[in-house]
Design an enzyme around this catalytic site. Structure first.
Site, PDB file in Angstrom:
ATOM      1  N   SER A 157      -4.760  -8.801   9.538  1.00 51.38           N
ATOM      2  CA  SER A 157      -5.396  -7.641  10.183  1.00 51.38           C
ATOM      3  C   SER A 157      -6.071  -8.081  11.469  1.00 51.38           C
ATOM      4  O   SER A 157      -6.650  -9.179  11.535  1.00 51.38           O
ATOM      5  CB  SER A 157      -6.444  -7.024   9.256  1.00 51.38           C
TER       6      SER A 157
ATOM      7  N   TYR B 167     -17.900  -7.624   6.334  1.00 49.81           N
ATOM      8  CA  TYR B 167     -17.945  -9.088   6.393  1.00 49.81           C
ATOM      9  C   TYR B 167     -16.865  -9.797   5.570  1.00 49.81           C
ATOM     10  O   TYR B 167     -16.201 -10.714   6.052  1.00 49.81           O
ATOM     11  CB  TYR B 167     -19.326  -9.579   5.955  1.00 49.81           C
TER      12      TYR B 167
HETATM   13  N1  LIG Z   1      -4.329   0.436   6.319  1.00 48.47           N
HETATM   14  C1  LIG Z   1      -4.718  -0.210   7.409  1.00 48.47           C
HETATM   15  O1  LIG Z   1      -5.197   0.412   8.396  1.00 48.47           O
HETATM   16  C2  LIG Z   1      -4.577  -1.703   7.512  1.00 48.47           C
HETATM   17  C3  LIG Z   1      -4.957  -2.318   8.720  1.00 48.47           C
HETATM   18  C4  LIG Z   1      -4.825  -3.693   8.839  1.00 48.47           C
HETATM   19  C5  LIG Z   1      -4.300  -4.433   7.790  1.00 48.47           C
HETATM   20  N2  LIG Z   1      -3.951  -3.807   6.617  1.00 48.47           N
HETATM   21  C6  LIG Z   1      -3.399  -4.646   5.550  1.00 48.47           C
HETATM   22  O2  LIG Z   1      -2.138  -4.114   5.180  1.00 48.47           O
HETATM   23  C7  LIG Z   1      -1.875  -4.403   3.792  1.00 48.47           C
HETATM   24  C8  LIG Z   1      -1.550  -3.107   3.062  1.00 48.47           C
HETATM   25  O3  LIG Z   1      -2.682  -2.243   3.215  1.00 48.47           O
HETATM   26  P1  LIG Z   1      -2.666  -0.715   2.747  1.00 48.47           P
HETATM   27  O4  LIG Z   1      -3.384   0.042   3.780  1.00 48.47           O
HETATM   28  O5  LIG Z   1      -1.316  -0.314   2.307  1.00 48.47           O
HETATM   29  O6  LIG Z   1      -3.640  -0.833   1.464  1.00 48.47           O
HETATM   30  P2  LIG Z   1      -3.730   0.051   0.145  1.00 48.47           P
HETATM   31  O7  LIG Z   1      -3.251   1.429   0.419  1.00 48.47           O
HETATM   32  O8  LIG Z   1      -5.129  -0.135  -0.342  1.00 48.47           O
HETATM   33  O9  LIG Z   1      -2.701  -0.662  -0.847  1.00 48.47           O
HETATM   34  C9  LIG Z   1      -2.963  -1.976  -1.236  1.00 48.47           C
HETATM   35  C10 LIG Z   1      -1.822  -2.463  -2.108  1.00 48.47           C
HETATM   36  O10 LIG Z   1      -2.134  -3.821  -2.480  1.00 48.47           O
HETATM   37  C11 LIG Z   1      -2.029  -3.916  -3.884  1.00 48.47           C
HETATM   38  N3  LIG Z   1      -2.885  -4.951  -4.455  1.00 48.47           N
HETATM   39  C12 LIG Z   1      -4.230  -5.051  -4.384  1.00 48.47           C
HETATM   40  N4  LIG Z   1      -4.654  -6.131  -5.068  1.00 48.47           N
HETATM   41  C13 LIG Z   1      -3.529  -6.721  -5.570  1.00 48.47           C
HETATM   42  C14 LIG Z   1      -3.286  -7.857  -6.374  1.00 48.47           C
HETATM   43  N5  LIG Z   1      -4.293  -8.629  -6.820  1.00 48.47           N
HETATM   44  N6  LIG Z   1      -2.009  -8.176  -6.686  1.00 48.47           N
HETATM   45  C15 LIG Z   1      -0.978  -7.411  -6.251  1.00 48.47           C
HETATM   46  N7  LIG Z   1      -1.148  -6.290  -5.525  1.00 48.47           N
HETATM   47  C16 LIG Z   1      -2.410  -5.960  -5.196  1.00 48.47           C
HETATM   48  C17 LIG Z   1      -2.394  -2.533  -4.407  1.00 48.47           C
HETATM   49  O11 LIG Z   1      -1.939  -2.399  -5.728  1.00 48.47           O
HETATM   50  P3  LIG Z   1      -2.469  -1.253  -6.744  1.00 48.47           P
HETATM   51  O12 LIG Z   1      -1.671  -0.035  -6.402  1.00 48.47           O
HETATM   52  O13 LIG Z   1      -2.204  -1.814  -8.086  1.00 48.47           O
HETATM   53  O14 LIG Z   1      -3.947  -1.093  -6.475  1.00 48.47           O
HETATM   54  C18 LIG Z   1      -1.683  -1.655  -3.386  1.00 48.47           C
HETATM   55  O15 LIG Z   1      -0.316  -1.524  -3.729  1.00 48.47           O
HETATM   56  C19 LIG Z   1      -3.144  -5.099   3.268  1.00 48.47           C
HETATM   57  O16 LIG Z   1      -2.980  -6.489   3.312  1.00 48.47           O
HETATM   58  C20 LIG Z   1      -4.204  -4.659   4.264  1.00 48.47           C
HETATM   59  O17 LIG Z   1      -5.288  -5.561   4.318  1.00 48.47           O
HETATM   60  C21 LIG Z   1      -4.076  -2.467   6.462  1.00 48.47           C
END
Ligand SMILES: NC(=O)c1ccc[n+]([C@@H]2O[C@H](COP(=O)([O-])OP(=O)(O)OC[C@H]3O[C@@H](n4cnc5c(N)ncnc54)[C@H](OP(=O)(O)O)[C@@H]3O)[C@@H](O)[C@H]2O)c1
Length: 230
Positions: free
Chosen positions: A137, A150
């Site tokens: 990110s 943080y």
């Molecule tokens: N959305 C944004 O604006 C944004 C910006 C920058 C970076 N990111 C990064 O992009 C990636 C995807 O984000 P997102 O927005 O799609 O997040 P999200 O909607 O919160 O989805 C997170 C996913 O990660 C899974 N997960 C969490 N803990 C896990 C574990 N211990 N083992 C396996 N799976 C796990 C969740 O599974 P469950 O369904 O079981 O909870 C869910 O499928 C992340 O790395 C996030 O940090 C997102």
């Protein structure tokens, strides 16, 4: 046709990427952490013949090793370390920052990619042109620090650092590694006000992964290919 493993594919950016890979005919190993709550991955597998669903909690190295054994002797062309967690968006005094929050976020966002890459390195090497994409990110960039969130910011700084170190170690093994910011995406994590749809983010990210080569290993860029400073 590539074989692609995506972690955290049950919802959000992970699900959109899995769907986009399947739509172009790639074989997708879509993983989900909780077998009791894998509806998103199960629906994808029903709808798309090239999607297979597996269980993988990225915080448990035994899970990754078990799945690596299930997929023994197979090649993986691209490993997308997407699973992520965010706890606490406030400043120092915010109530969210307890030991459990640190443990969950750092284990998911930093140890997760480490254990996953280690378990599937033989599969990536078998590809002959294996690649790793760590979904990090821009919030981990020191140049964009804002004095909040943080744990998450520190975890993503570490995730990018992990990717860059992996890029150096794995280059000689023929495996390219990149770190990617997916944009600010409308998911459970990004919220309804975010700028980019999961589908737009996924389309951009797939193009970036296609452009990743051993010559470009160690990149940190967003879904549109704009470089991000560490
Ligand atoms: N959305 C944004 O604006 C944004 C910006 C920058 C970076 N990111 C990064 O992009 C990636 C995807 O984000 P997102 O927005 O799609 O997040 P999200 O909607 O919160 O989805 C997170 C996913 O990660 C899974 N997960 C969490 N803990 C896990 C574990 N211990 N083992 C396996 N799976 C796990 C969740 O599974 P469950 O369904 O079981 O909870 C869910 O499928 C992340 O790395 C996030 O940090 C997102």
């Amino acid at each position: 046709m590539l074989t692609v493993l995506v972690t955290g594919a049950n919802r959000g950016v992970g699900r959109a990427m899995a769907s986009a890979f399947a739509a172009r005919g790639d074989r997708v190993l879509a993983t989900c952490r909780n077998p009791a709550d894998c509806d998103g991955v199960a629906r994808l597998a029903e709808a798309r013949g090239t999607v297979e669903s597996y269980t993988l909690d990225v915080t448990d190295p035994a899970h990754a090793e078990t799945l690596a054994e299930i997929l023994a002797d197979q090649a993986i062309d691209l490993l997308v370390c997407n699973a992520g967690a965010l706890i606490g968006r406030g400043g120092l005094a915010a109530p969210d920052y307890d030991a459990k929050a640190f443990s969950t976020v750092l284990m998911t966002n930093v140890a997760g990619p480490f254990f996953t890459v280690r378990a599937f390195l033989p599969h990536l090497r078998r590809s002959g042109a294996g690649k790793v994409a760590v979904i990090s990110s821009a919030m981990g960039s020191a140049a964009r620090a804002r004095g909040d969130a943080y744990i998450y910011r520190a975890s993503k700084a570490a995730a990018t650092n992990l990717a860059v170190n992996l890029a150096i170690e794995l280059k000689g093994l023929g495996v390219a590694v990149g770190a990617y910011h997916p944009g600010w995406v409308r998911t459970d994590m990004g919220g309804a006000e975010a700028e980019v749809s999961p589908e737009e983010s996924a389309a951009g990210l797939l193009a970036r992964f296609d452009a990743l080569t051993l010559e470009r290993t160690g990149v940190f860029e967003d879904h549109l290919g704009r470089p991000i400073s560490f």
